[in-house]
Design a protein around this motif. Structure first.
Motif, PDB file in Angstrom:
ATOM      1  N   PRO A  14       0.829  -1.205   0.000  1.00  0.00           N
ATOM      2  CA  PRO A  14       0.000   0.000   0.000  1.00  0.00           C
ATOM      3  C   PRO A  14       0.866   1.258   0.000  1.00  0.00           C
ATOM      4  O   PRO A  14       2.053   1.213   0.356  1.00  0.00           O
ATOM      5  N   VAL A  15       0.268   2.372  -0.362  1.00  0.00           N
ATOM      6  CA  VAL A  15       1.006   3.640  -0.439  1.00  0.00           C
ATOM      7  C   VAL A  15       1.646   4.002   0.901  1.00  0.00           C
ATOM      8  O   VAL A  15       2.786   4.485   0.952  1.00  0.00           O
ATOM      9  N   SER A  16       0.940   3.733   2.010  1.00  0.00           N
ATOM     10  CA  SER A  16       1.474   4.105   3.324  1.00  0.00           C
ATOM     11  C   SER A  16       2.786   3.384   3.646  1.00  0.00           C
ATOM     12  O   SER A  16       3.606   3.874   4.417  1.00  0.00           O
ATOM     13  N   TYR A  17       3.000   2.218   3.045  1.00  0.00           N
ATOM     14  CA  TYR A  17       4.249   1.475   3.222  1.00  0.00           C
ATOM     15  C   TYR A  17       5.432   2.328   2.756  1.00  0.00           C
ATOM     16  O   TYR A  17       6.460   2.436   3.431  1.00  0.00           O
ATOM     17  N   PHE A  18       5.254   2.965   1.607  1.00  0.00           N
ATOM     18  CA  PHE A  18       6.327   3.799   1.056  1.00  0.00           C
ATOM     19  C   PHE A  18       6.472   5.106   1.827  1.00  0.00           C
ATOM     20  O   PHE A  18       7.571   5.640   1.949  1.00  0.00           O
ATOM     21  N   THR A  19       5.368   5.594   2.377  1.00  0.00           N
ATOM     22  CA  THR A  19       5.448   6.786   3.224  1.00  0.00           C
ATOM     23  C   THR A  19       6.306   6.490   4.453  1.00  0.00           C
ATOM     24  O   THR A  19       7.150   7.295   4.849  1.00  0.00           O
ATOM     25  N   LEU A  20       6.105   5.313   5.036  1.00  0.00           N
ATOM     26  CA  LEU A  20       6.895   4.927   6.212  1.00  0.00           C
ATOM     27  C   LEU A  20       8.358   4.670   5.847  1.00  0.00           C
ATOM     28  O   LEU A  20       9.261   5.009   6.612  1.00  0.00           O
ATOM     29  N   LEU A  21       8.589   4.084   4.687  1.00  0.00           N
ATOM     30  CA  LEU A  21       9.977   3.907   4.242  1.00  0.00           C
ATOM     31  C   LEU A  21      10.660   5.268   4.103  1.00  0.00           C
ATOM     32  O   LEU A  21      11.812   5.450   4.512  1.00  0.00           O
ATOM     33  N   LYS A  22       9.929   6.227   3.546  1.00  0.00           N
ATOM     34  CA  LYS A  22      10.474   7.577   3.362  1.00  0.00           C
ATOM     35  C   LYS A  22      10.771   8.218   4.711  1.00  0.00           C
ATOM     36  O   LYS A  22      11.807   8.872   4.891  1.00  0.00           O
ATOM     37  N   GLU A  23       9.869   8.042   5.681  1.00  0.00           N
ATOM     38  CA  GLU A  23      10.078   8.607   7.021  1.00  0.00           C
ATOM     39  C   GLU A  23      11.324   8.028   7.677  1.00  0.00           C
ATOM     40  O   GLU A  23      11.914   8.647   8.557  1.00  0.00           O
ATOM     41  N   ASN A  24      11.721   6.829   7.252  1.00  0.00           N
ATOM     42  CA  ASN A  24      12.935   6.185   7.770  1.00  0.00           C
ATOM     43  C   ASN A  24      14.115   6.366   6.812  1.00  0.00           C
ATOM     44  O   ASN A  24      15.075   5.591   6.852  1.00  0.00           O
ATOM     45  N   ASN A  25      13.994   7.379   5.953  1.00  0.00           N
ATOM     46  CA  ASN A  25      15.059   7.717   4.998  1.00  0.00           C
ATOM     47  C   ASN A  25      15.455   6.541   4.102  1.00  0.00           C
ATOM     48  O   ASN A  25      16.603   6.441   3.669  1.00  0.00           O
ATOM     49  N   PHE A  26      14.493   5.658   3.865  1.00  0.00           N
ATOM     50  CA  PHE A  26      14.705   4.478   3.028  1.00  0.00           C
ATOM     51  C   PHE A  26      15.857   3.611   3.526  1.00  0.00           C
ATOM     52  O   PHE A  26      16.502   2.908   2.758  1.00  0.00           O
ATOM     53  N   GLU A  27      16.093   3.666   4.845  1.00  0.00           N
ATOM     54  CA  GLU A  27      17.099   2.798   5.468  1.00  0.00           C
ATOM     55  C   GLU A  27      16.342   1.733   6.254  1.00  0.00           C
ATOM     56  O   GLU A  27      15.765   2.015   7.303  1.00  0.00           O
ATOM     57  N   PHE A  28      16.331   0.510   5.732  1.00  0.00           N
ATOM     58  CA  PHE A  28      15.516  -0.534   6.329  1.00  0.00           C
ATOM     59  C   PHE A  28      16.016  -1.906   5.906  1.00  0.00           C
ATOM     60  O   PHE A  28      16.789  -2.037   4.957  1.00  0.00           O
ATOM     61  N   VAL A  29      15.568  -2.912   6.627  1.00  0.00           N
ATOM     62  CA  VAL A  29      15.810  -4.302   6.228  1.00  0.00           C
ATOM     63  C   VAL A  29      14.457  -4.994   6.138  1.00  0.00           C
ATOM     64  O   VAL A  29      13.496  -4.599   6.806  1.00  0.00           O
ATOM     65  N   LEU A  30      14.381  -6.015   5.306  1.00  0.00           N
ATOM     66  CA  LEU A  30      13.143  -6.756   5.101  1.00  0.00           C
ATOM     67  C   LEU A  30      13.166  -8.049   5.906  1.00  0.00           C
ATOM     68  O   LEU A  30      14.145  -8.801   5.851  1.00  0.00           O
ATOM     69  N   GLU A  31      12.095  -8.289   6.643  1.00  0.00           N
ATOM     70  CA  GLU A  31      12.015  -9.487   7.489  1.00  0.00           C
ATOM     71  C   GLU A  31      11.806 -10.738   6.640  1.00  0.00           C
ATOM     72  O   GLU A  31      10.874 -10.812   5.847  1.00  0.00           O
ATOM     73  N   LYS A  32      12.677 -11.702   6.847  1.00  0.00           N
ATOM     74  CA  LYS A  32      12.636 -12.932   6.048  1.00  0.00           C
ATOM     75  C   LYS A  32      12.302 -14.161   6.885  1.00  0.00           C
ATOM     76  O   LYS A  32      11.850 -15.167   6.365  1.00  0.00           O
ATOM     77  N   PHE A  33      12.510 -14.070   8.191  1.00  0.00           N
ATOM     78  CA  PHE A  33      12.427 -15.263   9.044  1.00  0.00           C
ATOM     79  C   PHE A  33      11.228 -15.289   9.980  1.00  0.00           C
ATOM     80  O   PHE A  33      11.080 -16.205  10.768  1.00  0.00           O
ATOM     81  N   GLU A  34      10.362 -14.289   9.897  1.00  0.00           N
ATOM     82  CA  GLU A  34       9.178 -14.291  10.759  1.00  0.00           C
ATOM     83  C   GLU A  34       8.275 -15.465  10.406  1.00  0.00           C
ATOM     84  O   GLU A  34       8.294 -15.971   9.278  1.00  0.00           O
ATOM     85  N   HIS A  35       7.448 -15.883  11.363  1.00  0.00           N
ATOM     86  CA  HIS A  35       6.416 -16.874  11.075  1.00  0.00           C
ATOM     87  C   HIS A  35       5.383 -16.205  10.186  1.00  0.00           C
ATOM     88  O   HIS A  35       4.946 -15.089  10.456  1.00  0.00           O
ATOM     89  N   PHE A  36       5.002 -16.887   9.138  1.00  0.00           N
ATOM     90  CA  PHE A  36       4.129 -16.283   8.138  1.00  0.00           C
ATOM     91  C   PHE A  36       2.739 -16.006   8.711  1.00  0.00           C
ATOM     92  O   PHE A  36       2.010 -16.928   9.058  1.00  0.00           O
TER      93      PHE A  36
END
Length: 200
Positions: A14-36
């Motif tokens: 969703p659009v808000s996902y990118f808004t939050l990425l922007k608020e974090n200066n696009f510095e982030f990691v993607l979770e790969k190991f969480e329980h689905f």
């Protein structure tokens, strides 16, 4: 990683996902190991249709229990969901200003069969970042970590109000529907094209 934001990996986020990425200066990691977690944007996206919001869901192989790591969740091809999703995107956005500009690039994701949901979503996010001209480095977690200070893994549920409000923009079917906030980023991309990043 303690001060770096950790995000879930969504399907056509969703659009808000990118808004939050922007608020974090696009510095982030993607979770790969969480329980689905089921019933989330990890395998669902919402687009605009003539009748309002339309949810698109990627089916996963049965047996993707609660304790299955996200990276191990397999996509099911028992139903022709790729054809259905692509037809829905075409039917809903063919009249939008920029659909044809992005059509060929996005179509390829509905022609190739991926084994794993994570890999499919990762490649789509990479493609989206390029179209939006975002300077991001997509990195993933190497283990599961609890209690991180900037943890968005459970913050963007389909049932919740978005954490951030996004700006309104012209949408297809605006003649019959009120503005629908926080649809998939492709709604913004198809309607605003190169100007899309000004809206999140």
């Amino acid at each position: 990683m303690q001060n770096q934001a950790i995000f879930p990996l969504f399907y056509l986020p969703p659009v808000s996902y990118f808004t939050l990425l922007k608020e974090n200066n696009f510095e982030f990691v993607l979770e790969k190991f969480e329980h689905f977690p089921k019933q989330t944007f990890r395998n669902r996206a919402t687009i605009a249709s003539p009748n309002g919001r339309l949810d698109l869901a990627i089916p996963v192989v049965k047996g993707a229990k609660v304790h299955t790591p996200y990276k191990d969740v397999k996509i099911s091809y028992d139903d022709r969901w790729q054809r259905l999703h692509w037809l829905s995107l075409q039917n809903c956005y063919r009249s939008s200003a920029y659909f044809e500009f992005y059509e060929d690039g996005l179509a390829s994701f509905y022609e190739k069969k991926y084994d794993y949901l994570f890999d499919f979503n990762y490649d789509i996010l990479s493609w989206l970042a390029k179209q939006l001209k975002l300077n991001v480095n997509l990195t993933t977690t190497s283990t599961y970590q609890d209690s991180l200070s900037l943890d968005y893994r459970n913050a963007m549920s389909k049932r919740e109000v978005p954490l951030v409000q996004t700006k309104s923009y012209f949408q297809v079917f605006s003649d019959r529907n009120e503005f629908m906030a926080n649809l998939s980023i492709v709604d913004l991309l198809f309607n605003q094209g190169p100007q899309a990043k000004n809206y999140f």
